[in-house]
Design a protein around this motif. Structure first.
Motif, PDB file in Angstrom:
ATOM      1  N   GLU A 116       0.831  -1.202   0.000  1.00 59.01           N
ATOM      2  CA  GLU A 116       0.000   0.000   0.000  1.00 59.01           C
ATOM      3  C   GLU A 116       0.866   1.254   0.000  1.00 59.01           C
ATOM      4  OE1 GLU A 116      -3.484   2.214  -0.159  1.00 59.01           O
ATOM      5  OE2 GLU A 116      -3.184   0.060  -0.432  1.00 59.01           O
ATOM      6  N   VAL A 117       1.985   1.207   0.718  1.00 58.52           N
ATOM      7  CA  VAL A 117       2.916   2.342   0.701  1.00 58.52           C
ATOM      8  C   VAL A 117       3.402   2.609  -0.721  1.00 58.52           C
ATOM      9  CG1 VAL A 117       5.220   3.112   1.418  1.00 58.52           C
ATOM     10  CG2 VAL A 117       3.677   2.089   3.097  1.00 58.52           C
ATOM     11  N   LEU A 118       3.831   1.556  -1.414  1.00 62.14           N
ATOM     12  CA  LEU A 118       4.339   1.716  -2.777  1.00 62.14           C
ATOM     13  C   LEU A 118       3.250   2.210  -3.722  1.00 62.14           C
ATOM     14  CD1 LEU A 118       6.590  -1.467  -3.015  1.00 62.14           C
ATOM     15  CD2 LEU A 118       7.319   0.898  -2.630  1.00 62.14           C
ATOM     16  N   ASP A 119       2.016   1.697  -3.558  1.00 61.22           N
ATOM     17  CA  ASP A 119       0.895   2.165  -4.371  1.00 61.22           C
ATOM     18  C   ASP A 119       0.701   3.669  -4.196  1.00 61.22           C
ATOM     19  OD1 ASP A 119       0.432  -0.402  -5.189  1.00 61.22           O
ATOM     20  OD2 ASP A 119      -1.372  -0.707  -3.987  1.00 61.22           O
ATOM     21  N   ARG A 120       0.740   4.107  -2.970  1.00 61.83           N
ATOM     22  CA  ARG A 120       0.451   5.503  -2.681  1.00 61.83           C
ATOM     23  C   ARG A 120       1.579   6.419  -3.126  1.00 61.83           C
ATOM     24  NH1 ARG A 120      -4.133   6.028   0.098  1.00 61.83           N
ATOM     25  NH2 ARG A 120      -3.588   8.089   0.866  1.00 61.83           N
ATOM     26  N   ILE A 121       2.797   5.911  -3.143  1.00 58.01           N
ATOM     27  CA  ILE A 121       3.906   6.701  -3.684  1.00 58.01           C
ATOM     28  C   ILE A 121       3.681   6.949  -5.174  1.00 58.01           C
ATOM     29  CG2 ILE A 121       6.369   6.659  -4.255  1.00 58.01           C
ATOM     30  CD1 ILE A 121       6.819   5.209  -1.585  1.00 58.01           C
ATOM     31  N   SER A 122       3.275   5.925  -5.907  1.00 61.43           N
ATOM     32  CA  SER A 122       3.000   6.101  -7.335  1.00 61.43           C
ATOM     33  C   SER A 122       1.854   7.085  -7.557  1.00 61.43           C
ATOM     34  CB  SER A 122       2.661   4.750  -7.979  1.00 61.43           C
ATOM     35  OG  SER A 122       3.809   3.947  -8.098  1.00 61.43           O
ATOM     36  N   ARG A 123       0.830   7.001  -6.729  1.00 66.03           N
ATOM     37  CA  ARG A 123      -0.292   7.929  -6.868  1.00 66.03           C
ATOM     38  C   ARG A 123       0.133   9.358  -6.514  1.00 66.03           C
ATOM     39  NH1 ARG A 123      -5.312   4.940  -3.960  1.00 66.03           N
ATOM     40  NH2 ARG A 123      -6.531   6.533  -5.063  1.00 66.03           N
ATOM     41  N   ALA A 124       1.044   9.482  -5.540  1.00 66.61           N
ATOM     42  CA  ALA A 124       1.569  10.805  -5.193  1.00 66.61           C
ATOM     43  C   ALA A 124       2.354  11.393  -6.359  1.00 66.61           C
ATOM     44  CB  ALA A 124       2.442  10.711  -3.947  1.00 66.61           C
ATOM     45  N   ARG A 143       4.374  29.004  -7.902  1.00 67.76           N
ATOM     46  CA  ARG A 143       4.010  28.932  -6.481  1.00 67.76           C
ATOM     47  C   ARG A 143       3.702  27.504  -6.024  1.00 67.76           C
ATOM     48  NH1 ARG A 143      -0.538  31.251  -5.353  1.00 67.76           N
ATOM     49  NH2 ARG A 143      -1.240  32.201  -7.297  1.00 67.76           N
ATOM     50  N   LEU A 144       3.773  26.536  -6.928  1.00 70.54           N
ATOM     51  CA  LEU A 144       3.501  25.136  -6.574  1.00 70.54           C
ATOM     52  C   LEU A 144       4.686  24.531  -5.836  1.00 70.54           C
ATOM     53  CD1 LEU A 144       1.889  22.445  -6.817  1.00 70.54           C
ATOM     54  CD2 LEU A 144       3.066  22.108  -9.003  1.00 70.54           C
ATOM     55  N   MET A 145       4.431  23.911  -4.692  1.00 68.79           N
ATOM     56  CA  MET A 145       5.454  23.172  -3.968  1.00 68.79           C
ATOM     57  C   MET A 145       5.187  21.676  -4.144  1.00 68.79           C
ATOM     58  SD  MET A 145       6.543  23.116   0.070  1.00 68.79           S
ATOM     59  CE  MET A 145       5.071  22.204   0.574  1.00 68.79           C
ATOM     60  N   PRO A 146       6.029  20.955  -4.895  1.00 72.77           N
ATOM     61  CA  PRO A 146       5.864  19.502  -4.992  1.00 72.77           C
ATOM     62  C   PRO A 146       5.982  18.864  -3.608  1.00 72.77           C
ATOM     63  CG  PRO A 146       7.517  20.310  -6.535  1.00 72.77           C
ATOM     64  CD  PRO A 146       7.210  21.434  -5.601  1.00 72.77           C
ATOM     65  N   VAL A 147       5.279  17.756  -3.411  1.00 74.39           N
ATOM     66  CA  VAL A 147       5.327  17.042  -2.126  1.00 74.39           C
ATOM     67  C   VAL A 147       5.723  15.598  -2.385  1.00 74.39           C
ATOM     68  CG1 VAL A 147       4.041  16.318  -0.082  1.00 74.39           C
ATOM     69  CG2 VAL A 147       3.548  18.534  -1.139  1.00 74.39           C
ATOM     70  N   ILE A 148       6.798  15.157  -1.739  1.00 72.78           N
ATOM     71  CA  ILE A 148       7.249  13.771  -1.880  1.00 72.78           C
ATOM     72  C   ILE A 148       6.787  12.962  -0.678  1.00 72.78           C
ATOM     73  CG2 ILE A 148       9.188  14.273  -3.405  1.00 72.78           C
ATOM     74  CD1 ILE A 148      11.024  14.267  -1.002  1.00 72.78           C
ATOM     75  N   GLN A 149       6.583  11.658  -0.925  1.00 73.81           N
ATOM     76  CA  GLN A 149       6.031  10.776   0.094  1.00 73.81           C
ATOM     77  C   GLN A 149       6.888   9.526   0.237  1.00 73.81           C
ATOM     78  OE1 GLN A 149       3.840  10.826   2.354  1.00 73.81           O
ATOM     79  NE2 GLN A 149       2.590  12.631   1.890  1.00 73.81           N
ATOM     80  N   GLY A 150       6.743   8.862   1.378  1.00 68.77           N
ATOM     81  CA  GLY A 150       7.452   7.610   1.594  1.00 68.77           C
ATOM     82  C   GLY A 150       7.389   7.174   3.039  1.00 68.77           C
TER      83      GLY A 150
END
Length: 337
Positions: A116-124, A143-150
């Motif tokens: 599920e973590v890996l799925d959500r990283i791809s969706r992010a 003005r967009l700030m990209p957001v990384i997940q993991g």
């Protein structure tokens, strides 16, 4: 270089909290959920759009930034109630200092297992790319700030690679899923930030969402990399105070805790040692599943992640049933081979 402390505001109503934030003249952060209009006429919460008029009340704040409310959306509603275009309409309606990309958080209560973590990283990744494209069309990409997940440090690197950022144009990156994380350990806040510090180019700066106050004493040594942090933890302290004293949790009470909390964070940053030893931790090795059905599920999820990142499948459209149907096709093909 100083680390900015952004005060998370629960709303933009005229009152004690907003007056105190303006008087303090510290940068503020508002969640998209706090600017949402809802109806329960049908027996469940129905999202109706944005409270654009409330943004007029922000005049006089030192600055205001916008968070996409990723964790709240997942925890309360099971997903974003609004589409990417809706969110970008809100982002374009006010001169926010920055607005965070929509993203998919991976806290354990949201993503309980590794797949599920890996799925959500791809969706992010896909949500970031869609926000970037839409922001460019609206003239607000700057003005967009990209957001990384993991969950693990290398997850954030994987997410960063998927965004293919141009660091001559994008200088600030948000780091999500921080607020419920231990400070130390292989998946701790410091391990993540140290890893990002090693792999980012010199001009890349970070905003760490929801960093615990107890971690601030460790962050001064990363002031060259961390531009800002935010939190609304003072709201919890205000609730506890009200319960202990048997009084109402009024905006005036919350405002006092907000000012006290903010001063404490600045004090922690000022008194922290600038010298610290980065945590060097070995990456966790994955063990592939031995069961044939589990192998099919893993392959299905990996294939779907690639399609999501390539834009062939919308980041809002994935369901567990859909993954299982995909895996069933793979499983049948393997049995027939």
């Amino acid at each position: 270089m100083a680390i900015d402390v952004l005060v998370g505001l629960p709303h933009l109503h005229h009152g004690a909290i907003l007056r105190r934030a303006k008087a303090m003249q510290v940068p503020a952060l508002i969640s998209a959920n706090a600017l949402s209009r809802w109806s329960r006429r049908k027996g469940w919460p129905e999202w109706l759009g944005w409270k654009f008029d409330h943004l007029r009340n922000a005049q006089g704040l030192a600055s205001l930034s916008l968070d996409s409310a990723g964790f709240v959306a997942m925890a309360r509603y099971g997903g974003f109630p609004w589409r990417t275009s809706d969110y970008l309409e809100l982002a374009a309606s006010y001169p926010f200092r920055w607005f965070a990309s929509m993203d998919y958080c991976v806290e354990p209560e949201i993503a309980p297992d590794r797949e599920e973590v890996l799925d959500r990283i791809s969706r992010a990744i896909r949500a970031n790319l869609d926000c970037r494209s839409g922001a460019r069309d609206r003239g607000i990409e700057h003005r967009l700030m990209p957001v990384i997940q993991g969950r693990r440090p290398e997850d954030y690197e994987r997410c960063l690679e998927g965004l293919a950022l141009d660091f001559s144009r994008t200088r600030l990156i948000g780091v999500g899923s921080m607020c419920r994380r231990h400070v130390r350990g292989p998946e701790g806040l410091l391990a993540v930030l140290d890893h990002l510090d090693r792999i980012l180019p010199g001009e890349g700066m970070l905003h760490a969402f929801g960093v615990k106050g107890t971690a601030l004493s460790e962050l001064r040594g990363l002031a060259h990399r961390i531009a800002s942090i935010d939190s609304q933890a003072y709201g919890l302290a205000a609730r506890q105070d009200a319960l202990q004293r048997g009084v109402a949790k009024t905006d005036m009470l919350v405002a006092r805790h907000m000012q006290r909390w903010t001063g404490k964070q600045f004090s922690r940053l000022a008194n922290a040692s600038a010298a610290r030893q980065p945590e060097l931790l070995l990456p966790v090795q994955e063990t592939p599943p031995s069961d044939r059905w589990e192998q099919a599920i893993a392959q299905a999820r990996a294939e779907v992640r690639l399609l999501v990142e390539d834009g062939e499948i919308g980041h809002e459209d994935i369901s567990s049933l859909w993954i299982e149907q995909w895996a069933a096709d793979i499983y049948r093909d393997r049995l027939a081979a």
